[in-house]
Design an enzyme around this catalytic site. Structure first.
Site, PDB file in Angstrom:
ATOM      1  N   ARG A   1       0.858  -1.073   0.085  1.00  0.00           N
ATOM      2  CA  ARG A   1      -0.155  -0.109   0.040  1.00  0.00           C
ATOM      3  C   ARG A   1       0.954   1.081  -0.102  1.00  0.00           C
ATOM      4  NH1 ARG A   1      -2.166   0.588   5.092  1.00  0.00           N
ATOM      5  NH2 ARG A   1      -3.314  -1.061   5.072  1.00  0.00           N
TER       6      ARG A   1
ATOM      7  N   TYR B   1     -13.633  21.267 -12.406  1.00  0.00           N
ATOM      8  CA  TYR B   1     -14.286  19.967 -12.657  1.00  0.00           C
ATOM      9  C   TYR B   1     -15.483  19.543 -12.025  1.00  0.00           C
ATOM     10  CZ  TYR B   1     -14.087  14.788 -13.359  1.00  0.00           C
ATOM     11  OH  TYR B   1     -14.334  13.370 -13.608  1.00  0.00           O
TER      12      TYR B   1
ATOM     13  N   ASP C   1      -5.552  22.157 -10.288  1.00  0.00           N
ATOM     14  CA  ASP C   1      -5.707  20.843 -11.082  1.00  0.00           C
ATOM     15  C   ASP C   1      -5.277  21.131 -12.500  1.00  0.00           C
ATOM     16  OD1 ASP C   1      -6.689  19.086 -12.904  1.00  0.00           O
ATOM     17  OD2 ASP C   1      -8.737  18.511 -12.069  1.00  0.00           O
TER      18      ASP C   1
ATOM     19  N   LYS D   1      -5.461  10.914 -18.023  1.00  0.00           N
ATOM     20  CA  LYS D   1      -5.674  11.786 -19.332  1.00  0.00           C
ATOM     21  C   LYS D   1      -4.509  11.588 -20.066  1.00  0.00           C
ATOM     22  CE  LYS D   1      -9.563  13.000 -17.362  1.00  0.00           C
ATOM     23  NZ  LYS D   1     -10.617  11.865 -17.104  1.00  0.00           N
TER      24      LYS D   1
HETATM   25  C1  LIG Z   1     -10.034  18.380 -15.074  1.00  0.00           C
HETATM   26  C2  LIG Z   1     -10.106  16.991 -14.469  1.00  0.00           C
HETATM   27  N1  LIG Z   1      -9.464  16.749 -13.301  1.00  0.00           N
HETATM   28  C3  LIG Z   1      -9.723  15.462 -12.776  1.00  0.00           C
HETATM   29  C4  LIG Z   1     -10.585  14.717 -13.280  1.00  0.00           C
HETATM   30  C5  LIG Z   1     -10.762  13.190 -12.750  1.00  0.00           C
HETATM   31  O1  LIG Z   1      -9.565  12.232 -13.069  1.00  0.00           O
HETATM   32  P1  LIG Z   1     -10.140  10.603 -12.980  1.00  0.00           P
HETATM   33  O2  LIG Z   1     -11.161  10.377 -14.190  1.00  0.00           O
HETATM   34  O3  LIG Z   1      -8.933  10.035 -13.105  1.00  0.00           O
HETATM   35  O4  LIG Z   1     -10.862  10.613 -11.562  1.00  0.00           O
HETATM   36  C6  LIG Z   1     -11.149  14.763 -14.648  1.00  0.00           C
HETATM   37  C7  LIG Z   1     -11.791  13.659 -15.432  1.00  0.00           C
HETATM   38  O5  LIG Z   1     -12.346  13.918 -16.312  1.00  0.00           O
HETATM   39  C8  LIG Z   1     -10.961  15.967 -15.210  1.00  0.00           C
HETATM   40  O6  LIG Z   1     -11.487  16.446 -16.534  1.00  0.00           O
END
Ligand SMILES: Cc1ncc(COP(=O)(O)O)c(C=O)c1O
Length: 387
Positions: free
Chosen positions: A54, A107, A178, A203
């Protein structure tokens, strides 16, 4: 070393691995120790070394090392998804009685699941601010975290990161960002005053739509201990195959992003000239309101942007989208393929009003030939207008 060189060389040690180029994938829960003394020995730094599955294996550490070098961070923690990275970072730095100030364009699940559910349930007060305005009036003595995303992954406004970070810092708050749209390749938030960078490695780092992964890069040891402890306490650890795929994706991040940008600029510019389109939301375009800030801070654009159509019926929109051959409909982005989804922008904000001529679409421009992509969209527009 320059970033292209870091992409190729960090996170691998062939000399410790029979000369093999890529790091091995360690599948591990139990780690055994040869003596009682070794079993009971505490690492000099908590979480260092291979202790238990972990807390990470050499595969996890390889990914973390490479991402950390790219971001110029103190250390990086890999977790099981982008949303895990967001929730863990927030939970690490906030507790009951604190206030979190969050940009209105983040998001959706950051807002709904992390902020409006987990944080509020934990007694954290959350308010949203207009990403295009100074944050001064929203800062309170209890504000411990200012959370931003630039550009926002649905409306693509560019935030003046350095200005927001300076205000937050003066008020004693940490800045969390982010950075999934830009990746460390196009923007390095820590150089602009951000304290903690979050990226959904699902992504562009993964890059092939086959991995769930998140990374959190911090700027101090104290932040590292908090983030790592929180991830561990929540039992969050990314799988070794996913870490391997993340690292493998990273090697080609630069060349993929270059092509995503080239293709996206071509398609976005073409869309600007279409009669069905009211507006394109993409800071790489000269007439985008965020263009000057984007040019000042970013070294390029990725392949994700938005489009506002002129008023059309839902049925017409369905005809357009259902018949597309190259653009698939699906959440997520950052893979090699093109995607398109409808977006309802008015519903996702509370502080800033969003008014648009018609419905929105979010496009991820992949690595296909952009002429084929435009042809696919052109046929879609023909179905839209014929409806
Ligand atoms: C800008 C952004 N941050 C975070 C995430 C979350 O990522 P995950 O799908 O890996 O949880 C996304 C997912 O679409 C996103 O578009």
């Amino acid at each position: 070393m320059k970033k292209d060189t870091l992409l190729v060389h960090r996170g691998r040690k062939p000399d410790e691995n029979f000369g093999i180029v890529n790091p091995p994938v360690y599948h591990a829960s139990t780690v055994t120790f040869p003596t009682l003394a070794a079993y009971e020995a505490k690492p000099k730094r908590p979480f260092d070394g291979v202790q238990y599955g972990r807390t990470g294996t050499p595969t996890t550490f390889a990914l973390e090392d490479a991402v950390n070098a790219l971001y110029g961070g103190h250390d990086t923690v890999a977790v099981s998804s982008g949303l895990a990275a967001i929730s863990i970072s927030m939970m690490a730095f906030l507790q009951a009685g604190d206030h979190a100030l969050v940009a209105d364009n983040v998001y959706g699940p950051t807002r709904q699941r992390t902020c409006d559910t987990l944080l509020k349930r934990s007694g954290v007060d959350v308010t949203y601010f207009d990403p295009l305005k100074p944050i001064t009036e929203h800062l309170k003595p209890e504000t411990k975290v200012v959370y931003i995303e630039s550009p926002g992954s649905l409306t693509f406004e560019i935030i003046d990161v350095a200005a927001v970070a300076a205000e937050a810092k003066a008020a004693g708050a940490l800045v969390l960002m982010d950075n999934t749209w830009a990746t460390p390749f196009l923007f390095r938030p820590l150089d602009h005053g951000v304290d903690i960078v979050i990226e959904a490695a699902t992504k562009y780092i993964g890059g092939h739509s086959d991995v769930m992964l998140g990374v959190i890069t911090v700027s101090t040891e104290e932040q590292f201990q908090r983030v790592k402890y929180t991830a561990n306490a929540m039992g969050n650890c990314p799988g070794p195959d996913d870490c391997y795929l993340g690292l493998r994706g990273l090697r080609t991040l630069s060349v993929r992003l270059e092509r995503h940008q080239k293709n996206a600029i071509k398609v976005a510019t073409w869309l600007q000239g279409r009669p069905e389109v009211s507006r394109v939301l993409y800071p790489a375009l000269k007439d985008d309101p965020g263009h000057a800030l984007w040019k000042r801070d970013f070294s390029g654009a990725s392949g994700l942007f938005g489009v506002i159509l002129n008023e059309v019926s839902k049925d017409a929109m369905a005809l357009m989208l259902d018949g597309l051959e190259l653009f698939a409909m699906g959440a997520s982005w950052g893979g090699y393929e093109s995607l398109i989804i409808p977006i309802e922008l008015a519903k996702i904000r509370t502080t800033t009003e969003w008014s648009a001529a018609g419905p929105g679409l979010r496009l991820h421009i992949g690595l296909e030939d952009p002429d084929d992509l435009m042809e696919d969209l052109e046929k879609g527009f023909a179905r839209l207008t014929a409806a």
